[in-house]
Design a protein around this motif. Structure first.
Motif, PDB file in Angstrom:
ATOM      1  N   PRO A 110      14.301  -2.010  -0.844  1.00 17.11           N
ATOM      2  CA  PRO A 110      13.525  -3.343  -0.110  1.00 17.11           C
ATOM      3  C   PRO A 110      14.829  -4.414   0.127  1.00 17.11           C
ATOM      4  O   PRO A 110      14.928  -4.967  -0.875  1.00 17.11           O
ATOM      5  N   GLY A 111      15.029  -4.561   1.130  1.00 12.98           N
ATOM      6  CA  GLY A 111      15.488  -6.146   1.193  1.00 12.98           C
ATOM      7  C   GLY A 111      16.803  -5.578   1.859  1.00 12.98           C
ATOM      8  O   GLY A 111      18.038  -6.167   1.887  1.00 12.98           O
ATOM      9  N   ILE A 112      17.879  -4.712   0.349  1.00  9.52           N
ATOM     10  CA  ILE A 112      19.093  -4.417   0.626  1.00  9.52           C
ATOM     11  C   ILE A 112      19.903  -4.333   1.449  1.00  9.52           C
ATOM     12  O   ILE A 112      20.675  -4.767   2.055  1.00  9.52           O
ATOM     13  N   ALA A 113      19.264  -2.644   2.506  1.00 13.97           N
ATOM     14  CA  ALA A 113      19.956  -3.033   4.139  1.00 13.97           C
ATOM     15  C   ALA A 113      20.075  -4.151   4.915  1.00 13.97           C
ATOM     16  O   ALA A 113      21.152  -3.689   5.603  1.00 13.97           O
ATOM     17  N   GLU A 114      19.002  -4.955   4.508  1.00 17.79           N
ATOM     18  CA  GLU A 114      18.795  -5.517   5.634  1.00 17.79           C
ATOM     19  C   GLU A 114      19.705  -6.858   5.418  1.00 17.79           C
ATOM     20  O   GLU A 114      20.343  -7.539   6.475  1.00 17.79           O
ATOM     21  N   LYS A 115      20.321  -7.239   4.051  1.00 16.79           N
ATOM     22  CA  LYS A 115      21.075  -8.473   3.795  1.00 16.79           C
ATOM     23  C   LYS A 115      22.600  -6.958   3.242  1.00 16.79           C
ATOM     24  O   LYS A 115      23.504  -8.122   4.379  1.00 16.79           O
ATOM     25  N   ALA A 116      22.758  -5.997   4.095  1.00 11.75           N
ATOM     26  CA  ALA A 116      24.182  -5.287   4.193  1.00 11.75           C
ATOM     27  C   ALA A 116      24.502  -5.258   5.373  1.00 11.75           C
ATOM     28  O   ALA A 116      25.775  -6.179   5.793  1.00 11.75           O
ATOM     29  N   LYS A 117      22.846  -4.996   6.202  1.00 14.02           N
ATOM     30  CA  LYS A 117      23.601  -5.833   7.821  1.00 14.02           C
ATOM     31  C   LYS A 117      23.889  -6.715   8.161  1.00 14.02           C
ATOM     32  O   LYS A 117      24.401  -7.241   9.074  1.00 14.02           O
ATOM     33  N   GLU A 118      23.277  -7.876   7.522  1.00 13.36           N
ATOM     34  CA  GLU A 118      24.487  -9.052   8.196  1.00 13.36           C
ATOM     35  C   GLU A 118      25.809  -9.215   8.490  1.00 13.36           C
ATOM     36  O   GLU A 118      26.359 -10.030   8.641  1.00 13.36           O
ATOM     37  N   GLU A 119      25.664  -8.770   6.497  1.00 19.14           N
ATOM     38  CA  GLU A 119      27.008  -8.773   6.190  1.00 19.14           C
ATOM     39  C   GLU A 119      28.428  -7.963   7.227  1.00 19.14           C
ATOM     40  O   GLU A 119      29.247  -8.347   7.333  1.00 19.14           O
ATOM     41  N   LEU A 120      27.818  -6.641   6.991  1.00 17.54           N
ATOM     42  CA  LEU A 120      28.607  -5.873   8.186  1.00 17.54           C
ATOM     43  C   LEU A 120      28.794  -6.822   9.725  1.00 17.54           C
ATOM     44  O   LEU A 120      29.984  -6.104   9.406  1.00 17.54           O
ATOM     45  N   ILE A 121      27.645  -7.329  10.394  1.00 22.56           N
ATOM     46  CA  ILE A 121      28.097  -7.846  11.792  1.00 22.56           C
ATOM     47  C   ILE A 121      28.692  -9.061  11.012  1.00 22.56           C
ATOM     48  O   ILE A 121      29.378  -9.396  11.747  1.00 22.56           O
ATOM     49  N   LYS A 122      29.328  -9.998  10.667  1.00 23.37           N
ATOM     50  CA  LYS A 122      29.891 -10.777   9.760  1.00 23.37           C
ATOM     51  C   LYS A 122      31.373 -10.456  10.272  1.00 23.37           C
ATOM     52  O   LYS A 122      32.059 -10.420  10.249  1.00 23.37           O
ATOM     53  N   GLN A 123      31.416  -9.246   9.055  1.00 25.83           N
ATOM     54  CA  GLN A 123      32.436  -8.325   9.057  1.00 25.83           C
ATOM     55  C   GLN A 123      33.036  -7.603  10.021  1.00 25.83           C
ATOM     56  O   GLN A 123      34.018  -7.570  10.484  1.00 25.83           O
ATOM     57  N   PHE A 124      32.509  -7.649  11.124  1.00 30.81           N
ATOM     58  CA  PHE A 124      32.696  -6.766  12.341  1.00 30.81           C
ATOM     59  C   PHE A 124      31.483  -7.268  13.407  1.00 30.81           C
ATOM     60  O   PHE A 124      30.692  -6.288  13.984  1.00 30.81           O
ATOM     61  N   PRO A 125      31.671  -8.691  13.977  1.00 25.63           N
ATOM     62  CA  PRO A 125      31.151  -8.832  15.170  1.00 25.63           C
ATOM     63  C   PRO A 125      31.322  -7.925  15.862  1.00 25.63           C
ATOM     64  O   PRO A 125      32.124  -7.499  16.719  1.00 25.63           O
ATOM     65  N   GLY A 126      30.083  -7.863  16.873  1.00 23.31           N
ATOM     66  CA  GLY A 126      29.871  -6.777  18.445  1.00 23.31           C
ATOM     67  C   GLY A 126      29.220  -5.679  17.391  1.00 23.31           C
ATOM     68  O   GLY A 126      28.948  -4.382  17.946  1.00 23.31           O
TER      69      GLY A 126
END
Length: 235
Positions: A110-126
């Protein structure tokens, strides 16, 4: 044409070819299942026919391990470069952002996928990540409903191998996504929870050595590599 190494099929496609093929699979509504292959999995498959069958049922078996490249060279094969699970995941996310494909993250604590989501959106805007769900949810009806309601094109499953691959095979035909990739601990790495080997070490194909130094208890698992290459040579 796939290569056969000790009874396990390996896809010779590089990153660019895989991305092109996966986008086509989405557009043409074809279900595709990606599994990462390394010497340890191939050796386990020698004793486990069910695992071998599972690996060979995948649409794309990516050569994630320097030992697979060495084995292909020994056989005079056509697999010339590694395709790691985490790097393919990142390249799929990059393509998803560019081609407006929707992504779902399932698995990890719990919490890891949410953090991964944030990082992925930072890395790949859009990048459109339409849902996340941790791997501790046990109710399959809730899992299926959550994924299908989100209607993703691509789902990354982080349940550990081979559990994640068995899960994909069992559920992919009842789920909305077209592309399924088992990604092991990739959410932990992307979220910053785990540190990956330096890029220079990755390029040399020595991530296994870096992990062995960091986690010395893994030494028994690393003995599989010389055993694997010897078995390939004998064949």
């Amino acid at each position: 044409m796939k290569e056969n190494i000790l009874g396990v099929q390996i896809s010779p496609l590089n990153y660019e070819q895989l991305i092109s093929s996966l986008l086509k699979d989405i557009d043409e509504k074809r279900k595709a299942f990606i599994v990462a292959i390394n010497p340890e999995k191939i050796m386990k498959a020698q004793e486990d026919e069910q695992l071998k069958e599972l690996l060979n049922k995948a649409t794309y078996q990516i050569p994630d391990g320097i030992g697979v490249i060495l084995a292909s060279r020994l056989k005079g094969g056509n697999i010339h470069s590694r395709v790691t699970g985490i790097d393919l995941m990142l390249k799929i996310c990059e393509a998803a952002a560019k081609h407006h494909k929707k992504v779902f993250l399932y698995g990890a604590k719990p919490g890891i996928a949410e953090k991964a989501k944030e990082e992925l959106i930072k890395q790949f805007p859009g990048l459109n990540i339409v849902g996340v769900l941790h791997g501790y949810e046990k109710d399959i009806d809730i899992i299926r409903h959550t994924i299908n309601e989100a209607k993703p094109d691509i789902i990354f499953v982080a349940l550990g191998s081979p559990r994640q691959e068995y899960w994909i095979l069992e559920n992919m035909n009842t789920l909305y996504p077209m592309i399924f990739q088992g990604v092991g601990g990739s959410f932990d790495v992307i979220s910053g929870n785990l540190k990956r080997a330096p890029e220079s070490v990755q390029k040399l194909g020595l991530e296994w050595l870096y992990r062995l130094i960091k986690e010395p208890w893994r030494w028994k698992r690393q003995l599989e590599l010389p055993k694997f290459l010897l078995r390939v040579l004998k064949r």
